[in-house]
Design an enzyme around this catalytic site. Structure first.
Site, PDB file in Angstrom:
ATOM      1  N   CYS A  40       0.815  -1.214   0.000  1.00 26.05           N
ATOM      2  CA  CYS A  40       0.000   0.000   0.000  1.00 26.05           C
ATOM      3  C   CYS A  40       0.850   1.265   0.000  1.00 26.05           C
ATOM      4  O   CYS A  40       0.648   2.161  -0.818  1.00 26.05           O
ATOM      5  CB  CYS A  40      -0.941  -0.009   1.200  1.00 26.05           C
ATOM      6  SG  CYS A  40      -1.993   1.459   1.286  1.00 26.05           S
TER       7      CYS A  40
ATOM      8  N   GLU B 213      -7.472   1.847 -13.056  1.00 24.26           N
ATOM      9  CA  GLU B 213      -6.832   3.031 -12.500  1.00 24.26           C
ATOM     10  C   GLU B 213      -5.606   3.444 -13.306  1.00 24.26           C
ATOM     11  O   GLU B 213      -5.421   4.630 -13.613  1.00 24.26           O
ATOM     12  CB  GLU B 213      -6.458   2.773 -11.042  1.00 24.26           C
ATOM     13  CG  GLU B 213      -7.678   2.688 -10.143  1.00 24.26           C
ATOM     14  CD  GLU B 213      -7.389   2.145  -8.759  1.00 24.26           C
ATOM     15  OE1 GLU B 213      -8.204   2.375  -7.850  1.00 24.26           O
ATOM     16  OE2 GLU B 213      -6.353   1.475  -8.575  1.00 24.26           O
TER      17      GLU B 213
ATOM     18  N   HIS C  19     -26.898  21.552  -0.455  1.00 21.84           N
ATOM     19  CA  HIS C  19     -27.147  22.078  -1.801  1.00 21.84           C
ATOM     20  C   HIS C  19     -26.287  23.312  -2.080  1.00 21.84           C
ATOM     21  O   HIS C  19     -26.123  24.162  -1.201  1.00 21.84           O
ATOM     22  CB  HIS C  19     -28.626  22.442  -1.935  1.00 21.84           C
ATOM     23  CG  HIS C  19     -29.002  22.908  -3.294  1.00 21.84           C
ATOM     24  ND1 HIS C  19     -29.137  22.046  -4.366  1.00 21.84           N
ATOM     25  CD2 HIS C  19     -29.262  24.156  -3.763  1.00 21.84           C
ATOM     26  CE1 HIS C  19     -29.474  22.738  -5.435  1.00 21.84           C
ATOM     27  NE2 HIS C  19     -29.553  24.030  -5.099  1.00 21.84           N
TER      28      HIS C  19
ATOM     29  N   GLU D 274     -26.063  15.259  -2.513  1.00 23.23           N
ATOM     30  CA  GLU D 274     -27.463  15.408  -2.106  1.00 23.23           C
ATOM     31  C   GLU D 274     -28.390  14.511  -2.917  1.00 23.23           C
ATOM     32  O   GLU D 274     -29.518  14.214  -2.493  1.00 23.23           O
ATOM     33  CB  GLU D 274     -27.894  16.863  -2.232  1.00 23.23           C
ATOM     34  CG  GLU D 274     -28.048  17.364  -3.650  1.00 23.23           C
ATOM     35  CD  GLU D 274     -28.553  18.805  -3.712  1.00 23.23           C
ATOM     36  OE1 GLU D 274     -29.528  19.119  -2.998  1.00 23.23           O
ATOM     37  OE2 GLU D 274     -27.966  19.596  -4.473  1.00 23.23           O
TER      38      GLU D 274
END
Length: 451
Positions: free
Chosen positions: A43, A181, A435, A440
């Site tokens: 990692c 990726e 918002h 949202e």
């Protein structure tokens, strides 16, 4: 006095090994950890951390272009691969030092060298033997490549992190996290990228809508994605590498990177001598307590081939050490693990796919939102975001949440808490949205698109 040199001897200083050894030492145990490559494991050195840095680097070109729609003028754009590599190396070196200090400050003895098992309680490093009451194997995995003619010309993601020059023509083989990726990374910094995948759709195991949506966006961004395609052989020529596909066609490239899977790094570890059972793939077989067939030897992380994610290995280590040295009875919970693919655009997902939910629950409701993010409305960028909720109709419980779009990993991390807590669609509906934001959408979807 203990009959052994150590209470716990850890083989491998990756994410799981470091966490396990530090925690055990913090509980007053005498601990040693042996590592023959680099601290922090895959990692930190050739995985998540440098890859995310590369993803950031590769996205700036698109950001510079999009900024023009907001009034910015960015002239003389250029990219220097060597600068990226040099700065990445400095950062990884810094992190290696942090890991070393973490171990030393916790009282863990760090032994440099490759450790092998001599028997159930004995480990050998550089000709010296050490005994331990308990041994933890956390050596991780390693990229695997196919046995085809010309395989000596194959590179892996490990090699990609140390390329001295950016190749002009690149073939990325695979359709999983790493392949997707790196295809985006190389494409983003200006290489001509062809991605080959032997099956029909990339990201096997992900929700079908996510797979389809990401495929559209990857191609839109310029990656030559070819499914049902695989390399039969590779030949080196004066002008580079020539990959001959199974259908007889050829592709010329300067760099061919395989990201077709990782294998447990168990070869020549002495597991057989210690009586530790492995499966056909070389993964160490463990029970729910991470105990191997040899009762005092344990294993976790990628080497047991359950869920190959860094945070999973860390959590497994915490469960193990608390059970071994704190008298607890914890169990590892593999349900609702959030995960992200740092593709371009990125993917975030937690919970069940639509197919899994239909199989397990039968009656479900599916909510979807497909839109062009506000960030792109003043630009020529046509990228679209997809969000999806899967709900059990009988209990109203949210079973799965999936997203393709900017900051998907950041958004889904928070949503993962909600699913872990057993949130219902009513909970989502009752939550006020922020918002204007993309996130949202997850709390404003009201009508199911299918059931």
């Amino acid at each position: 006095m203990s009959a052994y040199d150590y209470d716990l001897f850890v083989i491998g200083a990756g994410s799981g090994g470091v966490r396990g050894s530090r925690m055990a030492a913090g509980m007053g145990k005498k601990v040693a950890v042996a590592e023959d490559m680099f601290l922090g494991g895959t990692c930190v050195n050739v995985g998540c951390v440098p890859k995310k840095l590369f993803v950031y680097a590769s996205h700036f070109g698109e950001d510079f272009h999009d900024s023009q729609g907001f009034g910015w003028s960015v002239n003389d754009k250029s990219f220097n691969w060597k600068t990226l590599i040099e700065n990445k190396n400095k950062e990884i070196s810094r992190l290696n030092g942090i890991y070393e200090n973490l171990l030393k400050n916790a009282g863990v003895e760090l032994i440099n060298g490759r450790a092998t098992l001599v028997d159930a309680h004995t480990v050998e490093v550089a000709g010296k033997q050490y005994t331990a009451e308990k041994i933890l194997v956390a050596v991780g995995g390693w990229p695997s490549v196919p046995d085809i003619p010309g395989k000596e010309y194959i590179s892996t993601s490990n090699d990609a992190f140390y390329l001295e020059e950016l190749p002009e023509r690149i073939i990325v083989v695979g359709g999983g996290y790493i392949a997707v990726e790196f295809a985006g990374i190389f494409n983003g910094v200006g290489a001509n990228v062809t991605q080959l995948y032997r099956s029909e759709k990339i990201l096997r195991g992900f929700d079908e809508d996510i797979r389809d949506h990401l495929t559209t966006e990857i191609i839109r961004k310029g990656v030559d994605l070819r499914v049902n395609s695989n390399i039969a052989s590779i030949e080196k020529t004066d002008s580079g590498l020539v990959a001959t596909l199974e259908d007889g066609s050829t592709i010329e490239a300067d760099f061919i990177m395989y990201a077709t899977g990782r294998s447990p790094k168990t070869a020549n570890l002495g597991l057989e001598a210690a009586g530790v059972e492995m499966d056909k793939a070389g993964a160490i077989v463990v029970n729910d307590d991470f105990q191997t067939s040899q009762p005092n030897i344990y294993a976790l992380g990628d080497v047991i081939n359950r869920v190959q994610l860094t945070p999973v290995a860390i959590e497994e280590a915490m469960v193990l050490v608390h059970n071994l040295f704190a008298g607890e009875d914890r169990k590892m919970d593999y349900d609702n693990i959030p995960t992200a693919v740092f593709s371009q655009p990125s993917v975030g997902t937690v919970g069940l796919t639509e197919a899994q939910a239909r199989y397990q629950y039968g009656e479900i409701d599916v909510y979807k939102s497909d839109f062009r993010p506000m960030k792109f409305t003043l630009t020529e960028n046509q990228e679209r975001t997809l969000m999806k909720l899967i709900v059990d109709r009988n209990s109203d419980k949210v079973l799965g949440l999936h997203m393709v779009g900017p900051d998907a990993g950041e958004i889904v991390q928070g949503m993962g808490i909600a699913l872990k807590a057993g949130a219902t669609k009513a909970h989502f509906d009752a939550t006020i949205g922020i918002h204007p934001s993309s996130a949202e959408e997850f709390v404003t979807m009201r009508s199911p698109v299918s059931s």
